[in-house]
Design an enzyme around this catalytic site. Structure first.
Site, PDB file in Angstrom:
ATOM      1  N   HIS A  46       0.830  -1.220   0.000  1.00  0.00           N
ATOM      2  CA  HIS A  46       0.000   0.000   0.000  1.00  0.00           C
ATOM      3  C   HIS A  46       0.860   1.265   0.000  1.00  0.00           C
ATOM      4  O   HIS A  46       0.507   2.275   0.602  1.00  0.00           O
ATOM      5  CB  HIS A  46      -0.946   0.032   1.208  1.00  0.00           C
TER       6      HIS A  46
ATOM      7  N   ASN B  61     -10.276  -2.765   2.580  1.00  0.00           N
ATOM      8  CA  ASN B  61     -10.001  -2.776   1.140  1.00  0.00           C
ATOM      9  C   ASN B  61     -11.293  -2.558   0.364  1.00  0.00           C
ATOM     10  O   ASN B  61     -12.381  -2.527   0.949  1.00  0.00           O
ATOM     11  CB  ASN B  61      -9.405  -4.126   0.726  1.00  0.00           C
TER      12      ASN B  61
ATOM     13  N   TYR C  58       0.950  -4.264  11.980  1.00  0.00           N
ATOM     14  CA  TYR C  58       0.878  -2.841  11.620  1.00  0.00           C
ATOM     15  C   TYR C  58       1.699  -1.975  12.565  1.00  0.00           C
ATOM     16  O   TYR C  58       2.427  -1.092  12.134  1.00  0.00           O
ATOM     17  CB  TYR C  58      -0.587  -2.377  11.573  1.00  0.00           C
TER      18      TYR C  58
END
Ligand code: HDD
Length: 705
Positions: free
Chosen positions: A79, A152, A366
């Site tokens: 991303h 998404n 993350y």
């Protein structure tokens, strides 16, 4: 509503203030060093003589170069290419029964959000319109702290277990020996991984579908993908999946167009949303939830914790509970879009995780990635990442710490500061007390093993043009694979989804057609077809082709109608500047044929006026414009003499109007009499609202889009 004098809700105000505190305007200021010393000359280094070596003592030179040498941070490992915008979220009615989350209680409260759209595979500088999944990540700055729904534009994912994520990403990224291809899945390592990992089958169907080439970030659905929980004040938990539904509908480009845009305007998607917001056309998305009661966990033909499965809307309806409005562009791309850090583990009271094994792994990954990308544990202090809820804890120090923590106590328990800051049982986050037991085991649940039924369901839910686009996509992607064995194995794998699909792939890529395979009807989910979406012409972009001598009355009537319907337009001619109508009225040209090509527009209109059309007939570019727009199934309109251009174009299957009547065939609208213009404009706008005229693809002689 609790608003300030600018009409801003207090939460929005708080976030704006936070960002404003760090904003520096450099207008009308003297240039300084980082130490605030005024600089007298920034164009010449300090040297020993005009032709001599640069001197070490030139602190301005050293500071300027050193900062520049260090101004890149690592791009996101996936991303990397994205675009962020600000906005706010409002719930429609209190959700008290389902959740105690504060931001879902009061319809008057505007919760500030920052939303970052992205592609997955490409590097930071790659093109926007490649075939890929799109990221749809929303950070809510709630009164209870930050909540991130990092989703998404497709409701499912490639893999079921996060431990496979590095393998997936290594396979789909450019191949490591030569770093080819950029931002594409059409290569051997990816399809090698696909044929060896059947759990990808369903997601590949979505990736080969039109969903992977969205027309705009404003026309894309968003999905939280993973299963979460909603928890109410009584501690009752329910399973939930999150949805974003764009009010402009869900629409896509066509592949040939997408590829061309990658060259003509690689920033197509970010420019589209940037321009729309600057024009006040704020993108809106309704927020929906699908809810499953705990006791119904095993009621469905699929495991509700499996991220390679969607929850069909026909089975579990999406309840629309609120709306997000994106109304402000960033002021600085790096400070906001590049430094924003999303994390599925950023959660607030009233929500909780499920045991979805993909989600569980994401909860680790993350935060971990931000430590390297943003350079240490204090990234939550970067303005875009700060919560509007105050932060008090004993975390201290680390690279780039901004907070000046007061006092000598940074431990707990303590008596020197009355044990503050101390946890609070009532307002503090409580993890849902789910009963869990089991033996330690590395194994996939048996309930996760059906990789084909929903892939077939998706295929059977597609309309004929959508099916054809999927076949074309497979033929392109697998056709780009060099290894013959992999091609054959793709055919064999998708024979488990649909025999006809597998046959068509085989034909296109020169593989052996499979003997027999899955055929016949299965369940469908009409909601996944993009033909069943909102259709509107609002914010669509029309190219008006005109040259000197155009019919002013006709063009201004069209422009007024388009304006009235919220449709944008640009005049395109051979040269920039102005053109004059047959009655000497001037019109500004926005693009010439070098800068304005059909792939950047949703529709084209050829203006009438003898001299104008004669000039266009001599100019191959105008003809190419119309031909290409037709090939991409876009609305084409022409009135009066403008019809002459269409008559010599390669448009097939259309009869042009001979008399005064408006003729509308295959999305091509023509008429010969200026008096009919009001009705003509209405029909033209209605045709634009249809997005594309797919029926053209089945006309003999038409090149498929
Ligand atoms: Fe992820 C970024 C969405 C699975 C690991 N992911 C990232 C972004 C989005 C998603 C939208 C960009 C956020 C932004 O704009 O900054 N990812 C998803 C979805 C998934 C998913 C919807 C499946 C449900 N991701 C997934 C797994 C892992 C990761 C299974 C690892 C175990 N994702 C990451 C990451 C990234 C990331 C490496 C890269 C940059 C970042 O996190 O901040 O940690």
């Amino acid at each position: 509503m609790n608003t300030n004098q600018n009409g801003l809700n207090m939460n929005e105000h708080a976030k704006n203030n936070q960002l404003a505190a760090f904003r520096v305007k450099h207008d009308d200021q003297v240039l300084t060093t980082d130490q605030g010393v005024h600089v007298s000359n920034t164009d010449d280094s300090l040297t020993a003589g005009a032709r001599g070596p640069t001197l070490m003592e030139d602190f301005h030179f050293r500071e300027k170069l050193t900062h520049f040498d260090h101004e890149r941070i690592p791009e996101r490992v996936v991303h990397a290419r994205g675009f962020g915008v600000h906005g706010y979220f409002q719930v429609y009615e209190p959700m008290t029964q389902l959740t105690k989350a504060k931001f879902l209680q009061d319809p008057n409260v505007k919760t500030p959000v920052f939303t970052r759209f992205s592609t997955v595979v490409g590097s930071r500088g790659s093109a926007d319109t490649v075939r890929d999944v799109r990221g749809f990540a929303v950070k809510f700055y709630t009164e209870d702290g930050n909540l991130d729904i990092t989703g998404n534009n497709m409701p499912i994912f490639f893999i079921q277990d996060a431990i496979k994520f590095p393998d997936l990403v290594h396979a789909i990224k450019p191949e490591p020996d030569n770093e080819i291809p950029q931002a594409a899945s059409a290569h051997d390592t990816f399809w090698d991984f696909v044929v060896n990992t059947p759990e990808l089958t369903h997601m590949i169907m979505w990736l080969m579908s039109d969903r992977a080439i969205p027309r705009s970030y404003r026309m894309m659905e968003g999905f939280g993908v993973n299963t979460f929980r909603l928890i109410n004040e009584q501690g009752i938990a329910r399973f939930v999946r999150f949805h974003w539904k764009p009010l402009l509908g869900v629409h896509s480009l066509v592949w040939d167009e997408a590829q061309k845009i990658s060259g003509k305007d690689p920033d197509f998607h970010r420019r589209d949303i940037w321009d729309a917001i600057n024009k006040g056309e704020f993108p809106e998305y309704e927020f929906g939830i699908q809810v499953i009661e705990e006791q119904d966990e095993f009621k469905f033909g699929f495991d509700i914790l499996d991220p390679t499965k969607f929850w069909p809307e026909e089975l579990i309806p999406v309840k629309i509970i609120g709306k997000m409005t994106l109304n402000k562009n960033v002021e600085n791309f790096f400070a906001e879009t590049e430094q924003v850090a999303f994390c599925p583990s950023n959660i607030v009271p009233g929500l909780d995780f499920s045991n979805d094994p993909l989600l569980q792994g994401r909860l680790f990954s993350y935060l971990d990635t931000q430590l390297i990308r943003l350079g240490g544990p204090n990234f939550h202090e970067i303005p875009i990442n700060r919560s509007i809820a105050p932060v008090h804890n004993n975390q201290r120090d680390g690279y780039h710490r901004m907070t000046i923590d007061h006092g000598k106590v940074s431990y707990s328990p303590n008596s020197l500061a009355n044990n503050r800051p101390n946890p609070c049982e009532t307002s503090g986050y409580q993890h849902y007390q789910e009963k869990v037991e089991g033996v330690k085991i590395r194994a996939r649940s048996l309930s996760f093993q059906d990789h084909f039924s929903q892939a077939t369901m998706f295929w059977n839910s597609m309309s004929p043009p959508e099916k054809q686009h999927i076949i074309n996509a497979f033929q392109f992607e697998v056709g780009s694979v060099k290894d013959k064995q992999i091609k054959q194995r793709v055919v064999d794998l998708f024979n488990n989804v649909d025999h006809e699909l597998a046959k068509q792939i085989a034909i296109g890529v020169g593989a052996t057609q499979p003997g027999s395979g899955r055929t016949g009807a299965s369940e469908t989910s009409p909601a996944v077809s993009q033909l069943n979406t909102i259709m509107t012409a609002k914010t669509r972009k029309v190219a008006i082709l005109a040259e000197d001598g155009f019919n002013h009355a006709e063009v201004s009537k069209l422009m007024n109608s388009l304006n009235g319907a919220g449709v944008c337009f640009e005049v395109i001619s051979k040269n920039l500047g102005t053109i004059k109508s047959s009655d000497q009225k001037e019109l500004e040209v926005v693009k010439n044929h070098h800068t304005g090509t059909s792939v950047l527009y949703d529709a084209v209109y050829v203006a009438g006026g003898r001299a104008s059309v004669d000039a266009m007939l001599e100019c191959g570019e105008a003809l190419h414009f119309v031909n290409e727009a037709f090939k991409h199934c876009k609305t084409v309109g022409a009135a009066n003499e403008g019809v002459d251009l269409l008559k010599v174009s390669s448009i097939t299957g259309v009869n042009y109007s001979k008399g005064e009547n408006i003729v509308s065939e295959l999305g091509v609208l023509t008429q010969n009499k200026a008096d009919n213009l009001t009705e003509f404009c209405k029909q033209f706008i209605d045709a634009i609202a249809k997005h594309r005229h797919w029926e053209r693809e089945s006309v003999k002689g038409t090149v498929p889009a």
